[in-house]
Design a protein around this motif. Structure first.
Motif, PDB file in Angstrom:
ATOM      1  N   ILE A  87       0.872  -1.183   0.000  1.00 31.49           N
ATOM      2  CA  ILE A  87       0.000   0.000   0.000  1.00 31.49           C
ATOM      3  C   ILE A  87       0.910   1.234   0.000  1.00 31.49           C
ATOM      4  CG2 ILE A  87      -1.737   1.294   1.313  1.00 31.49           C
ATOM      5  CD1 ILE A  87      -2.499  -1.475   2.559  1.00 31.49           C
ATOM      6  N   PRO A  88       0.764   2.121  -1.003  1.00 30.95           N
ATOM      7  CA  PRO A  88       1.619   3.317  -1.013  1.00 30.95           C
ATOM      8  C   PRO A  88       1.436   4.127   0.268  1.00 30.95           C
ATOM      9  CG  PRO A  88       0.522   3.063  -3.125  1.00 30.95           C
ATOM     10  CD  PRO A  88      -0.096   2.055  -2.194  1.00 30.95           C
ATOM     11  N   VAL A  89       2.548   4.416   0.937  1.00 31.50           N
ATOM     12  CA  VAL A  89       2.460   5.141   2.207  1.00 31.50           C
ATOM     13  C   VAL A  89       3.489   6.265   2.223  1.00 31.50           C
ATOM     14  CG1 VAL A  89       3.784   3.273   3.334  1.00 31.50           C
ATOM     15  CG2 VAL A  89       2.636   4.969   4.742  1.00 31.50           C
ATOM     16  N   PHE A  90       3.010   7.452   2.578  1.00 31.51           N
ATOM     17  CA  PHE A  90       3.892   8.606   2.748  1.00 31.51           C
ATOM     18  C   PHE A  90       4.243   8.685   4.225  1.00 31.51           C
ATOM     19  CE2 PHE A  90       4.911  13.023   3.587  1.00 31.51           C
ATOM     20  CZ  PHE A  90       5.819  13.274   2.586  1.00 31.51           C
ATOM     21  N   GLY A  91       5.457   8.270   4.531  1.00 31.09           N
ATOM     22  CA  GLY A  91       5.917   8.216   5.921  1.00 31.09           C
ATOM     23  C   GLY A  91       6.946   7.109   6.013  1.00 31.09           C
ATOM     24  N   PRO A  92       8.029   7.324   6.753  1.00 26.13           N
ATOM     25  CA  PRO A  92       9.111   6.342   6.797  1.00 26.13           C
ATOM     26  C   PRO A  92       8.812   5.107   7.643  1.00 26.13           C
ATOM     27  CG  PRO A  92       9.596   8.175   8.245  1.00 26.13           C
ATOM     28  CD  PRO A  92       8.328   8.531   7.530  1.00 26.13           C
ATOM     29  N   ASN A  93       9.520   4.047   7.333  1.00 26.31           N
ATOM     30  CA  ASN A  93       9.518   2.865   8.190  1.00 26.31           C
ATOM     31  C   ASN A  93      10.130   3.220   9.545  1.00 26.31           C
ATOM     32  OD1 ASN A  93       8.404   1.295   6.221  1.00 26.31           O
ATOM     33  ND2 ASN A  93      10.233   0.065   5.825  1.00 26.31           N
ATOM     34  N   ALA A 106      20.311  10.206  15.166  1.00 22.01           N
ATOM     35  CA  ALA A 106      20.374  11.310  14.193  1.00 22.01           C
ATOM     36  C   ALA A 106      21.788  11.897  14.159  1.00 22.01           C
ATOM     37  CB  ALA A 106      19.347  12.382  14.546  1.00 22.01           C
ATOM     38  N   LYS A 107      22.400  12.040  15.326  1.00 21.23           N
ATOM     39  CA  LYS A 107      23.768  12.584  15.380  1.00 21.23           C
ATOM     40  C   LYS A 107      24.746  11.645  14.675  1.00 21.23           C
ATOM     41  CE  LYS A 107      23.496  16.435  17.812  1.00 21.23           C
ATOM     42  NZ  LYS A 107      23.828  17.740  17.228  1.00 21.23           N
ATOM     43  N   GLU A 108      24.533  10.352  14.848  1.00 18.65           N
ATOM     44  CA  GLU A 108      25.430   9.369  14.211  1.00 18.65           C
ATOM     45  C   GLU A 108      25.318   9.463  12.685  1.00 18.65           C
ATOM     46  OE1 GLU A 108      24.449   5.308  15.303  1.00 18.65           O
ATOM     47  OE2 GLU A 108      25.332   4.708  13.373  1.00 18.65           O
ATOM     48  N   ILE A 109      24.086   9.586  12.190  1.00 20.20           N
ATOM     49  CA  ILE A 109      23.879   9.714  10.740  1.00 20.20           C
ATOM     50  C   ILE A 109      24.533  11.002  10.230  1.00 20.20           C
ATOM     51  CG2 ILE A 109      22.102  10.095   8.938  1.00 20.20           C
ATOM     52  CD1 ILE A 109      22.210   7.209   9.823  1.00 20.20           C
ATOM     53  N   ILE A 247      19.668  11.629   3.219  1.00 21.97           N
ATOM     54  CA  ILE A 247      18.876  10.616   2.505  1.00 21.97           C
ATOM     55  C   ILE A 247      19.806   9.558   1.907  1.00 21.97           C
ATOM     56  CG2 ILE A 247      17.378  10.299   0.463  1.00 21.97           C
ATOM     57  CD1 ILE A 247      15.968  11.548   2.977  1.00 21.97           C
ATOM     58  N   ASP A 248      20.936   9.991   1.358  1.00 20.80           N
ATOM     59  CA  ASP A 248      21.903   9.036   0.781  1.00 20.80           C
ATOM     60  C   ASP A 248      22.447   8.088   1.851  1.00 20.80           C
ATOM     61  OD1 ASP A 248      21.526  10.341  -1.610  1.00 20.80           O
ATOM     62  OD2 ASP A 248      23.440  11.417  -1.571  1.00 20.80           O
ATOM     63  N   GLU A 249      22.748   8.650   3.024  1.00 23.22           N
ATOM     64  CA  GLU A 249      23.299   7.831   4.106  1.00 23.22           C
ATOM     65  C   GLU A 249      22.269   6.790   4.572  1.00 23.22           C
ATOM     66  OE1 GLU A 249      26.337   7.710   5.296  1.00 23.22           O
ATOM     67  OE2 GLU A 249      25.885   6.306   6.925  1.00 23.22           O
ATOM     68  N   MET A 250      21.013   7.218   4.681  1.00 20.93           N
ATOM     69  CA  MET A 250      19.954   6.277   5.095  1.00 20.93           C
ATOM     70  C   MET A 250      19.803   5.166   4.053  1.00 20.93           C
ATOM     71  SD  MET A 250      18.976   7.328   8.044  1.00 20.93           S
ATOM     72  CE  MET A 250      17.460   6.447   8.366  1.00 20.93           C
ATOM     73  N   ALA A 251      19.840   5.543   2.781  1.00 21.70           N
ATOM     74  CA  ALA A 251      19.690   4.539   1.715  1.00 21.70           C
ATOM     75  C   ALA A 251      20.853   3.561   1.744  1.00 21.70           C
ATOM     76  CB  ALA A 251      19.593   5.240   0.361  1.00 21.70           C
ATOM     77  N   THR A 255      18.120   1.425   4.958  1.00 24.92           N
ATOM     78  CA  THR A 255      16.905   1.927   5.626  1.00 24.92           C
ATOM     79  C   THR A 255      16.489   3.234   4.945  1.00 24.92           C
ATOM     80  OG1 THR A 255      18.336   2.998   7.265  1.00 24.92           O
ATOM     81  CG2 THR A 255      17.346   0.898   7.881  1.00 24.92           C
ATOM     82  N   PRO A 256      16.048   3.146   3.685  1.00 23.25           N
ATOM     83  CA  PRO A 256      15.717   4.379   2.956  1.00 23.25           C
ATOM     84  C   PRO A 256      14.622   5.163   3.661  1.00 23.25           C
ATOM     85  CG  PRO A 256      14.889   2.451   1.778  1.00 23.25           C
ATOM     86  CD  PRO A 256      15.761   1.942   2.884  1.00 23.25           C
ATOM     87  N   PHE A 257      14.742   6.481   3.585  1.00 21.46           N
ATOM     88  CA  PHE A 257      13.779   7.367   4.243  1.00 21.46           C
ATOM     89  C   PHE A 257      12.772   7.848   3.203  1.00 21.46           C
ATOM     90  CE2 PHE A 257      11.929  11.224   5.720  1.00 21.46           C
ATOM     91  CZ  PHE A 257      11.842  11.088   7.096  1.00 21.46           C
TER      92      PHE A 257
END
Ligand code: AMP
Ligand code: GLY
Length: 415
Positions: A87-93, A106-109, A247-251, A255-257
Motif C-alpha cells: 500500500i503506497p504510504v507517505f511516511g518512513p519505516n 540522528a547525530k550518528e547519521i 537521505i543518501d546515508e539512510m539509503a 533503511t531508505p527514508f
C-alpha cells in the motif's frame, strides 16, 4: 484517489484541506481525526498507532495512499506494515523514523554524512553527565534521547536545572548534552522517495509559550512563511549539504527514508547547522507552507511513496505572506485544562483571508469543546505580513475559549 490521513491535529487538518484543493477530486478519510476534520473528511475510528488495524482497514477499503501525520505511528511501525502489503504510504519505516525517534541516532547519521550540526555527547550515567556539562560549559543544552512531545529539551544557564532535567530523563534512557548554538531558527521540509529530495518552502516556528520567547518550550505556538531575511541560495545549500547527504546515508544503510524530512536548522555565524530532524510534517509550520502551495499535493506525496519523485514537476508556491497563530488551552503546555466550550467560530465562516485548522477539538452534542493543549490554528494569508497578521488576530479576537492564550507577536516586524 482514495486517501487515508492518519492523525488528529491541525497538521492533518491542513493536509486534508490542501488535498481537497487539488483539481482531481479525492475521497479523503481520516483516522482518528477531530471535530474540524470531520467537516472535510470521513472519520474512521481506529487506533492510529496499531499497524495491523491501520493496514487491515486500508486493504479492506482499497486505499490508494496513506499519509501518516504524527511521529507516534511511524515509530510504532505503521508504515512498515502498510509497505509490506504494497500500500503506497507517505511516511518512513520505523528504522528510518529513528532520525526523529532517537537524537543520538540522528547525530550518528549526521556525523557519517558530514552534515553540519552541534557537537554532542550521549550520556547514560550522572557521572558522564557531569563530565559532559563541564566540557561543554554554559549555556547548557540537555535533551532526552527519545520522543518527549517537545518537552525533552532544556536550554539553561543554570547547572543545577540542567542536572535535574537530565536526571529525570536518565531514568528512561540516554540523554544528549549538546553544544549551545545561537542564531535564527528555520524549519525546512523535504519530500523524499528514498533517493530523491524535493524542498518545500522555509518557515519559522515560535516554540516558546509566551511572547518575546519567554516560557517553556511547546509543540509550536505559531509560524510564518516565507522568510524574507534568508540569504540567497539557502534552500539549495540545505538540500545539497544536509538533506541529500542524509537521505543518501539512510539509503546506503538499507533503511531508505520515504516521507518528509523535517530539517530543524539554526543559522550560526559559522553557517547553517542542524538542530534536529523530524520524520514528518511540522506542526504548525505545515499550516503556512501549505497555505502557499498552489500546485496539487496528492500527486507529489504519491510519487514520494512510490519512488518516482523525479518524474514530478516541482511544487509551486505563491508569494503570499502566510501566518498561523495557535490558540492554546489554559495551562498549556504543562497542565492544559480541557473540556471547555469554544464559541465564535461561526463568525469566521466565508472568510477568504482566514482558515482554521482544528487540533484538540470534539463535538459534544452540538457544543464544540477544547480537548487538547493546542486547540486551533488560525491561518491567514495576505500581500504583506501586516495584512496577514491583521486578519489572523481579528479572527482570534472573535473566538472565545475561557482561559485560552495565544502569542500576539507571530510574524511581527518581519520584512
Ligand atoms: P529540539 O526539540 O531539538 O528542536 O529543540 C527544541 C528547541 O530547543 C529548539 O527549537 C531550539 O530553540 C532549542 N535548542 C535545541 N538545541 C539547541 C542547541 N544546541 N543550541 C541552542 N538551542 C537549542
Ligand atoms: N513545530 C515543531 C514540530 O513540529 O516538531
Amino acid at each position: 484517489m482514495k486517501i487515508l490521513v492518519v492523525g488528529s491535529g491541525a497538521r492533518e487538518h491542513t493536509i486534508i484541506k490542501a488535498l481537497a484543493r487539488d483539481e482531481e477530486h479525492h475521497e479523503i478519510l481520516a483516522a482518528p481525526g477531530n471535530a474540524g476534520i470531520a467537516g472535510d473528511a470521513e472519520i474512521v475510528g481506529l487506533d492510529p498507532t496499531n499497524p495491523k488495524v491501520v493496514t487491515e482497514f486500508a486493504l479492506a477499503s482499497d486505499i490508494d495512499l496513506v499519509i501518516i501525520g504524527p511521529e507516534a505511528p511511524l515509530v510504532a511501525g505503521v508504515a512498515d506494515r502498510l509497505r509490506r502489503e504494497n500500500i503506497p504510504v507517505f511516511g518512513p519505516n520505523r528504522d528510518a523514523a529513528a532520525l526523529e525517534g532517537s537524537k543520538a541516532f540522528a547525530k550518528e547519521i549526521m556525523s557519517a554524512a558530514s552534515v553540519p550540526t552541534g557537537k554532542a555527547w550521549s550520556v547514560s550515567t550522572k557521572e558522564e553527565l557531569i563530565t559532559a556539562l563541564e566540557s561543554v560549559g554554559s549555556p547548557y543544552v540537555v535533551k532526552a534521547d527519545g520522543l518527549a512531545a517537545g518537552k525533552g529539551v532544556l536550554v539553561t544557564e543554570d547547572r543545577e536545572a540542567a542536572i535535574d532535567h537530565a536526571d529525570f530523563y536518565l531514568q528512561h534512557g540516554d540523554v544528549l548534552v549538546e553544544e549551545f548554538l545561537s542564531g535564527p531558527e528555520v524549519s525546512l521540509f523535504f519530500l523524499s522517495d528514498g533517493t530523491h529530495v524535493v524542498p518545500l518552502e522555509p518557515a519559522q516556528d515560535y516554540k516558546r509559550a509566551f511572547e518575546q520567547d519567554l516560557g517553556p518550550n511547546t509543540g509550536g505556538m505559531g509560524a510564518y512563511s516565507p522568510l524574507p531575511w534568508l540569504p540567497d541560495g539557502f534552500v539549495q545549500e540545505v538540500q545539497s549539504c544536509i538533506a541529500q547527504p542524509t537521505i543518501d546515508e539512510m539509503a546506503s544503510r538499507g533503511t531508505p527514508f520515504v516521507g518528509l524530512l523535517y530539517c530543524g536548522l539554526i543559522l550560526t555565524d559559522e553557517g547553517v547547522k542542524v538542530i534536529e530532524f523530524n520524520a514528518r510534517f511540522g506542526d504548525p509550520e505545515t499550516q503556512v507552507v501549505l497555505a502557499r502551495l498552489t500546485s496539487p499535493l496528492a500527486p507529489l506525496l504519491l510519487a514520494a511513496a512510490t519512488g518516482s519523485l523525479d518524474t514530478q514537476p516541482a511544487p509551486i508556491f505563491s508569494d503570499d505572506c502566510a501566518i498561523t497563530v495557535v490558540l492554546a488551552s489554559e495551562g498549556y503546555p504543562e497542565n492544559p485544562i480541557t473540556g471547555r466550550e469554544i464559541f465564535g467560530l461561526d463568525k469566521l465562516e466565508g472568510s477568504h483571508q482566514v482558515t482554521l485548522a482544528h487540533a484538540g477539538t470534539a463535538w459534544d452534542q452540538n457544543h464544540l469543546l477544547a480537548t487538547g493543549g493546542r486547540v486551533l490554528s488560525v491561518i491567514a494569508t495576505g500581500a504583506t505580513f501586516d495584512a496577514a497578521r491583521k486578519s489572523a488576530y481579528e479572527a482570534l479576537d472573535a473566538i472565545e475559549l475561557e482561559g485560552s492564550h495565544f502569542r500576539r507577536d507571530i510574524a511581527l516586524d518581519i520584512s
